[in-house]
Design a protein around this motif. Structure first.
Motif, PDB file in Angstrom:
ATOM      1  N   ASP A 245     -31.558   4.207 -26.365  1.00  0.00           N
ATOM      2  CA  ASP A 245     -30.378   4.491 -27.173  1.00  0.00           C
ATOM      3  C   ASP A 245     -29.671   3.176 -27.476  1.00  0.00           C
ATOM      4  OD1 ASP A 245     -27.212   5.070 -27.160  1.00  0.00           O
ATOM      5  OD2 ASP A 245     -28.279   6.767 -28.038  1.00  0.00           O
ATOM      6  N   LEU A 246     -29.417   2.939 -28.729  1.00  0.00           N
ATOM      7  CA  LEU A 246     -28.870   1.649 -29.153  1.00  0.00           C
ATOM      8  C   LEU A 246     -27.533   1.335 -28.472  1.00  0.00           C
ATOM      9  CD1 LEU A 246     -29.421  -0.727 -31.185  1.00  0.00           C
ATOM     10  CD2 LEU A 246     -27.925   0.475 -32.781  1.00  0.00           C
ATOM     11  N   VAL A 247     -26.650   2.315 -28.403  1.00  0.00           N
ATOM     12  CA  VAL A 247     -25.321   2.074 -27.830  1.00  0.00           C
ATOM     13  C   VAL A 247     -25.390   1.884 -26.322  1.00  0.00           C
ATOM     14  CG1 VAL A 247     -23.043   3.082 -27.446  1.00  0.00           C
ATOM     15  CG2 VAL A 247     -24.092   3.234 -29.691  1.00  0.00           C
ATOM     16  N   ASN A 248     -26.252   2.644 -25.661  1.00  0.00           N
ATOM     17  CA  ASN A 248     -26.388   2.467 -24.213  1.00  0.00           C
ATOM     18  C   ASN A 248     -26.909   1.074 -23.866  1.00  0.00           C
ATOM     19  OD1 ASN A 248     -25.488   5.044 -23.705  1.00  0.00           O
ATOM     20  ND2 ASN A 248     -27.538   5.925 -23.469  1.00  0.00           N
ATOM     21  N   ARG A 249     -27.805   0.572 -24.688  1.00  0.00           N
ATOM     22  CA  ARG A 249     -28.355  -0.775 -24.439  1.00  0.00           C
ATOM     23  C   ARG A 249     -27.399  -1.860 -24.910  1.00  0.00           C
ATOM     24  NH1 ARG A 249     -33.622  -2.921 -23.891  1.00  0.00           N
ATOM     25  NH2 ARG A 249     -34.108  -0.900 -22.951  1.00  0.00           N
ATOM     26  N   TYR A 250     -26.730  -1.603 -26.025  1.00  0.00           N
ATOM     27  CA  TYR A 250     -25.833  -2.605 -26.615  1.00  0.00           C
ATOM     28  C   TYR A 250     -24.480  -1.959 -26.925  1.00  0.00           C
ATOM     29  CZ  TYR A 250     -30.196  -5.168 -27.262  1.00  0.00           C
ATOM     30  OH  TYR A 250     -31.393  -5.802 -27.055  1.00  0.00           O
ATOM     31  N   PRO A 251     -23.524  -2.011 -25.988  1.00  0.00           N
ATOM     32  CA  PRO A 251     -22.214  -1.373 -26.182  1.00  0.00           C
ATOM     33  C   PRO A 251     -21.441  -1.887 -27.392  1.00  0.00           C
ATOM     34  CG  PRO A 251     -22.561  -1.929 -23.873  1.00  0.00           C
ATOM     35  CD  PRO A 251     -23.681  -2.565 -24.635  1.00  0.00           C
ATOM     36  N   SER A 252     -21.797  -3.065 -27.906  1.00  0.00           N
ATOM     37  CA  SER A 252     -21.074  -3.606 -29.064  1.00  0.00           C
ATOM     38  C   SER A 252     -21.202  -2.700 -30.283  1.00  0.00           C
ATOM     39  CB  SER A 252     -21.606  -5.001 -29.416  1.00  0.00           C
ATOM     40  OG  SER A 252     -22.951  -4.943 -29.852  1.00  0.00           O
ATOM     41  N   PHE A 253     -22.204  -1.824 -30.296  1.00  0.00           N
ATOM     42  CA  PHE A 253     -22.385  -0.924 -31.432  1.00  0.00           C
ATOM     43  C   PHE A 253     -21.502   0.327 -31.344  1.00  0.00           C
ATOM     44  CE2 PHE A 253     -26.167  -3.466 -32.075  1.00  0.00           C
ATOM     45  CZ  PHE A 253     -26.317  -3.465 -33.460  1.00  0.00           C
ATOM     46  N   LYS A 254     -20.731   0.454 -30.282  1.00  0.00           N
ATOM     47  CA  LYS A 254     -19.855   1.622 -30.144  1.00  0.00           C
ATOM     48  C   LYS A 254     -18.837   1.713 -31.265  1.00  0.00           C
ATOM     49  CE  LYS A 254     -19.956   2.466 -25.152  1.00  0.00           C
ATOM     50  NZ  LYS A 254     -19.160   2.465 -23.895  1.00  0.00           N
ATOM     51  N   ASN A 255     -18.356   0.588 -31.725  1.00  0.00           N
ATOM     52  CA  ASN A 255     -17.317   0.577 -32.754  1.00  0.00           C
ATOM     53  C   ASN A 255     -17.882   0.607 -34.170  1.00  0.00           C
ATOM     54  OD1 ASN A 255     -15.289   0.378 -30.780  1.00  0.00           O
ATOM     55  ND2 ASN A 255     -15.550  -1.842 -30.675  1.00  0.00           N
ATOM     56  N   CYS A 256     -19.198   0.743 -34.289  1.00  0.00           N
ATOM     57  CA  CYS A 256     -19.817   0.786 -35.606  1.00  0.00           C
ATOM     58  C   CYS A 256     -19.815   2.221 -36.137  1.00  0.00           C
ATOM     59  CB  CYS A 256     -21.242   0.243 -35.540  1.00  0.00           C
ATOM     60  SG  CYS A 256     -21.293  -1.505 -35.073  1.00  0.00           S
TER      61      CYS A 256
END
Length: 263
Positions: A238-249
Protein backbone atom coordinates in the motif's frame (compact mmCIF):
# COMPACT_ATOMS: atom_id res chain seq x y z
CA UNK A 1 -57.47 0.57 -62.16
CA UNK A 2 -55.48 -2.40 -60.81
CA UNK A 3 -52.39 -1.19 -62.69
CA UNK A 4 -52.78 2.26 -61.18
CA UNK A 5 -53.02 0.79 -57.66
CA UNK A 6 -49.92 -1.33 -58.26
CA UNK A 7 -47.94 1.72 -59.43
CA UNK A 8 -49.04 3.71 -56.39
CA UNK A 9 -48.11 0.81 -54.09
CA UNK A 10 -44.62 0.50 -55.59
CA UNK A 11 -44.14 4.27 -55.37
CA UNK A 12 -45.15 4.25 -51.70
CA UNK A 13 -42.77 1.37 -50.90
CA UNK A 14 -39.91 3.18 -52.66
CA UNK A 15 -40.59 6.37 -50.69
CA UNK A 16 -40.68 4.49 -47.39
CA UNK A 17 -37.40 2.71 -48.23
CA UNK A 18 -35.69 6.02 -49.01
CA UNK A 19 -37.04 7.63 -45.84
CA UNK A 20 -35.79 4.72 -43.71
CA UNK A 21 -32.39 4.89 -45.37
CA UNK A 22 -32.11 8.64 -44.71
CA UNK A 23 -33.18 8.13 -41.09
CA UNK A 24 -30.62 5.32 -40.63
CA UNK A 25 -27.83 7.52 -41.98
CA UNK A 26 -28.83 10.35 -39.65
CA UNK A 27 -28.82 7.99 -36.67
CA UNK A 28 -25.32 6.72 -37.39
CA UNK A 29 -22.64 8.44 -35.26
CA UNK A 30 -20.53 10.91 -37.16
CA UNK A 31 -16.86 10.07 -37.04
CA UNK A 32 -14.11 12.57 -37.12
CA UNK A 33 -11.40 11.44 -39.58
CA UNK A 34 -9.04 11.14 -36.59
CA UNK A 35 -11.55 9.68 -34.14
CA UNK A 36 -10.53 6.92 -31.76
CA UNK A 37 -12.93 4.60 -33.57
CA UNK A 38 -10.76 4.67 -36.63
CA UNK A 39 -7.22 5.35 -35.49
CA UNK A 40 -6.38 1.82 -34.28
CA UNK A 41 -5.54 0.90 -37.88
CA UNK A 42 -3.14 3.84 -38.03
CA UNK A 43 -0.98 2.76 -35.08
CA UNK A 44 2.52 1.51 -35.79
CA UNK A 45 4.52 -0.05 -32.93
CA UNK A 46 8.26 0.61 -33.16
CA UNK A 47 11.33 -0.16 -31.07
CA UNK A 48 13.20 3.16 -30.91
CA UNK A 49 16.96 3.13 -30.31
CA UNK A 50 17.64 6.82 -31.03
CA UNK A 51 15.21 7.75 -28.27
CA UNK A 52 16.92 10.96 -27.18
CA UNK A 53 16.42 12.37 -30.68
CA UNK A 54 12.68 11.73 -30.34
CA UNK A 55 12.20 13.38 -26.95
CA UNK A 56 10.11 16.29 -28.29
CA UNK A 57 7.61 13.89 -29.86
CA UNK A 58 7.23 12.12 -26.52
CA UNK A 59 6.95 15.24 -24.36
CA UNK A 60 3.15 15.72 -24.54
CA UNK A 61 2.56 12.10 -23.53
CA UNK A 62 5.14 12.41 -20.74
CA UNK A 63 3.38 15.47 -19.29
CA UNK A 64 -0.02 13.79 -19.68
CA UNK A 65 1.25 10.76 -17.77
CA UNK A 66 2.45 12.81 -14.79
CA UNK A 67 -0.82 14.74 -14.68
CA UNK A 68 -3.08 11.67 -14.89
CA UNK A 69 -1.32 8.46 -13.78
CA UNK A 70 -2.58 6.98 -10.47
CA UNK A 71 0.51 7.85 -8.40
CA UNK A 72 1.94 10.97 -10.05
CA UNK A 73 -1.45 12.68 -10.46
CA UNK A 74 -1.49 13.06 -6.66
CA UNK A 75 1.54 15.37 -6.76
CA UNK A 76 0.46 18.91 -7.56
CA UNK A 77 3.96 20.06 -8.48
CA UNK A 78 3.74 18.08 -11.73
CA UNK A 79 0.84 20.24 -12.95
CA UNK A 80 2.37 23.69 -12.42
CA UNK A 81 4.13 25.65 -15.16
CA UNK A 82 7.47 25.37 -13.33
CA UNK A 83 6.84 21.68 -12.77
CA UNK A 84 6.24 21.07 -16.47
CA UNK A 85 9.54 22.76 -17.29
CA UNK A 86 11.33 20.46 -14.85
CA UNK A 87 9.51 17.42 -16.23
CA UNK A 88 10.81 18.37 -19.66
CA UNK A 89 14.37 18.16 -18.33
CA UNK A 90 13.52 14.96 -16.46
CA UNK A 91 12.38 13.31 -19.70
CA UNK A 92 15.67 14.09 -21.43
CA UNK A 93 17.65 12.87 -18.40
CA UNK A 94 15.66 9.63 -18.30
CA UNK A 95 16.10 8.96 -22.01
CA UNK A 96 19.84 9.66 -21.77
CA UNK A 97 20.39 7.31 -18.79
CA UNK A 98 21.35 4.31 -20.92
CA UNK A 99 20.93 2.74 -24.35
CA UNK A 100 17.84 0.67 -23.54
CA UNK A 101 15.37 1.18 -26.39
CA UNK A 102 11.92 2.66 -25.94
CA UNK A 103 8.85 1.08 -27.46
CA UNK A 104 6.67 3.73 -29.13
CA UNK A 105 3.23 3.61 -30.75
CA UNK A 106 3.09 6.10 -33.63
CA UNK A 107 -0.15 7.43 -35.10
CA UNK A 108 0.88 7.50 -38.76
CA UNK A 109 -2.07 9.66 -39.82
CA UNK A 110 -1.56 12.36 -37.22
CA UNK A 111 2.24 12.08 -37.11
CA UNK A 112 2.37 11.90 -33.32
CA UNK A 113 3.11 9.43 -30.55
CA UNK A 114 0.05 7.56 -29.27
CA UNK A 115 1.89 5.81 -26.43
CA UNK A 116 5.27 4.62 -25.25
CA UNK A 117 7.14 2.52 -22.70
CA UNK A 118 10.35 3.88 -21.20
CA UNK A 119 12.82 1.07 -20.41
CA UNK A 120 16.06 0.94 -18.42
CA UNK A 121 18.62 -1.83 -17.99
CA UNK A 122 20.00 -2.91 -14.60
CA UNK A 123 23.02 -5.13 -13.98
CA UNK A 124 23.83 -7.15 -10.88
CA UNK A 125 27.20 -5.38 -10.53
CA UNK A 126 25.53 -1.99 -10.14
CA UNK A 127 25.42 -0.85 -6.54
CA UNK A 128 21.87 0.50 -6.26
CA UNK A 129 22.77 2.63 -3.26
CA UNK A 130 25.60 4.35 -5.15
CA UNK A 131 24.45 4.70 -8.76
CA UNK A 132 22.07 7.52 -9.60
CA UNK A 133 18.41 6.68 -10.25
CA UNK A 134 17.48 6.50 -13.94
CA UNK A 135 14.61 8.94 -13.39
CA UNK A 136 16.43 11.53 -11.24
CA UNK A 137 13.55 13.46 -9.66
CA UNK A 138 15.84 14.78 -6.91
CA UNK A 139 17.99 16.65 -9.42
CA UNK A 140 15.33 19.34 -9.71
CA UNK A 141 14.15 22.11 -7.37
CA UNK A 142 10.55 21.09 -6.68
CA UNK A 143 8.23 23.10 -4.47
CA UNK A 144 8.97 22.21 -0.82
CA UNK A 145 5.33 21.23 -0.30
CA UNK A 146 5.79 18.31 -2.70
CA UNK A 147 9.45 17.49 -2.15
CA UNK A 148 8.97 14.53 0.20
CA UNK A 149 6.40 12.62 -1.90
CA UNK A 150 8.59 13.21 -4.99
CA UNK A 151 11.62 11.81 -3.18
CA UNK A 152 9.51 8.86 -2.04
CA UNK A 153 8.33 8.37 -5.62
CA UNK A 154 11.94 8.22 -6.75
CA UNK A 155 12.73 5.69 -4.03
CA UNK A 156 9.88 3.32 -4.87
CA UNK A 157 10.42 3.58 -8.65
CA UNK A 158 14.08 2.67 -8.27
CA UNK A 159 15.26 1.13 -5.04
CA UNK A 160 12.17 -0.68 -3.77
CA UNK A 161 11.35 -2.36 -7.07
CA UNK A 162 14.94 -3.25 -7.92
CA UNK A 163 16.90 -3.99 -4.76
CA UNK A 164 15.08 -7.23 -3.97
CA UNK A 165 15.30 -8.65 -7.49
CA UNK A 166 19.06 -9.27 -7.52
CA UNK A 167 19.03 -10.28 -3.85
CA UNK A 168 16.36 -12.97 -4.30
CA UNK A 169 17.31 -14.28 -7.73
CA UNK A 170 20.59 -15.17 -9.36
CA UNK A 171 20.12 -12.77 -12.23
CA UNK A 172 22.87 -10.82 -13.98
CA UNK A 173 20.86 -8.34 -16.00
CA UNK A 174 17.21 -7.32 -16.22
CA UNK A 175 15.09 -4.90 -18.21
CA UNK A 176 12.86 -2.54 -16.22
CA UNK A 177 9.72 -1.08 -17.79
CA UNK A 178 9.87 2.23 -15.94
CA UNK A 179 6.94 4.22 -17.32
CA UNK A 180 4.20 3.29 -19.77
CA UNK A 181 1.53 5.66 -21.01
CA UNK A 182 -0.98 6.21 -23.79
CA UNK A 183 -2.60 9.45 -24.91
CA UNK A 184 -6.23 10.37 -24.15
CA UNK A 185 -7.22 9.92 -27.81
CA UNK A 186 -6.17 6.27 -27.82
CA UNK A 187 -8.09 4.65 -24.98
CA UNK A 188 -9.79 1.27 -25.49
CA UNK A 189 -7.63 0.48 -28.50
CA UNK A 190 -5.23 -1.94 -26.76
CA UNK A 191 -2.31 0.36 -27.52
CA UNK A 192 -0.56 -0.44 -24.23
CA UNK A 193 -1.13 -4.15 -24.77
CA UNK A 194 0.52 -3.90 -28.18
CA UNK A 195 3.40 -1.91 -26.70
CA UNK A 196 4.05 -4.57 -24.06
CA UNK A 197 3.78 -7.35 -26.63
CA UNK A 198 6.40 -5.66 -28.79
CA UNK A 199 8.58 -4.91 -25.77
CA UNK A 200 8.51 -8.49 -24.52
CA UNK A 201 9.29 -9.81 -28.01
CA UNK A 202 12.19 -7.38 -28.36
CA UNK A 203 13.75 -8.44 -25.03
CA UNK A 204 13.21 -12.14 -25.74
CA UNK A 205 14.96 -11.71 -29.09
CA UNK A 206 18.11 -10.62 -27.19
CA UNK A 207 18.77 -14.22 -26.22
CA UNK A 208 21.01 -14.57 -23.19
CA UNK A 209 21.28 -10.82 -22.59
CA UNK A 210 18.42 -10.39 -20.10
CA UNK A 211 17.25 -12.75 -17.38
CA UNK A 212 13.91 -11.06 -16.69
CA UNK A 213 11.63 -8.08 -17.31
CA UNK A 214 10.33 -6.13 -14.30
CA UNK A 215 7.44 -3.68 -14.07
CA UNK A 216 4.92 -2.13 -11.66
CA UNK A 217 1.15 -2.03 -11.55
CA UNK A 218 -0.75 0.81 -9.92
CA UNK A 219 -4.30 0.11 -11.14
CA UNK A 220 -6.53 -2.73 -12.39
CA UNK A 221 -5.60 -2.11 -16.02
CA UNK A 222 -1.85 -2.59 -15.55
CA UNK A 223 -2.51 -5.48 -13.14
CA UNK A 224 -4.45 -7.35 -15.83
CA UNK A 225 -1.90 -6.42 -18.47
CA UNK A 226 0.92 -8.09 -16.56
CA UNK A 227 -1.25 -11.14 -16.03
CA UNK A 228 -1.94 -11.32 -19.76
CA UNK A 229 1.77 -11.49 -20.56
CA UNK A 230 2.49 -14.08 -17.86
CA UNK A 231 4.34 -11.83 -15.42
CA UNK A 232 4.67 -13.12 -11.86
CA UNK A 233 3.45 -10.91 -9.02
CA UNK A 234 6.39 -10.76 -6.60
CA UNK A 235 4.81 -8.59 -3.94
CA UNK A 236 2.37 -5.74 -3.33
CA UNK A 237 2.35 -2.81 -0.92
CA UNK A 238 0.00 0.00 0.00
CA UNK A 239 1.52 3.27 -1.11
CA UNK A 240 0.49 5.27 1.97
CA UNK A 241 1.56 2.59 4.43
CA UNK A 242 5.00 2.49 2.84
CA UNK A 243 5.25 6.23 2.22
CA UNK A 244 3.20 8.36 4.68
CA UNK A 245 4.01 11.51 2.68
CA UNK A 246 1.24 10.48 0.27
CA UNK A 247 -1.42 10.81 2.98
CA UNK A 248 -2.01 14.44 2.08
CA UNK A 249 -2.33 13.72 -1.63
CA UNK A 250 -5.64 13.59 -3.47
CA UNK A 251 -6.01 9.83 -4.10
CA UNK A 252 -3.76 7.93 -1.71
CA UNK A 253 -5.55 4.54 -1.87
CA UNK A 254 -3.14 2.92 -4.32
CA UNK A 255 -1.75 -0.60 -4.24
CA UNK A 256 1.58 -0.99 -6.02
CA UNK A 257 2.45 -4.38 -7.46
CA UNK A 258 5.97 -5.47 -8.42
CA UNK A 259 5.90 -7.89 -11.36
CA UNK A 260 8.56 -10.01 -13.08
CA UNK A 261 8.63 -12.11 -16.24
CA UNK A 262 11.40 -14.70 -16.35
CA UNK A 263 13.11 -15.17 -19.70
Amino acid sequence: MNIRRAVLSLSLKHSLTQSCAVLWVKLLPRRHPYSTLQSSDNIKIEVVHDKLEKWEKLLDLWLYHFANAPVTSNIGAFRTDDGKIMLKGLLKDSLAYDNSPCVVAWDTHRNKAAGFILNHTFHVNQALEKCGPPIPYSNYSWDKQWLQPIQDLEHYKHYVSMSSIFADYRYKQIMKAQIGCTGPDYTNQKVMSRLYQKGVEQVQACKGVYDAIVGESTNKQTYRLFQKFDFELLHEFDLVNRYPSFKNCGNPQITVGIWMKRL
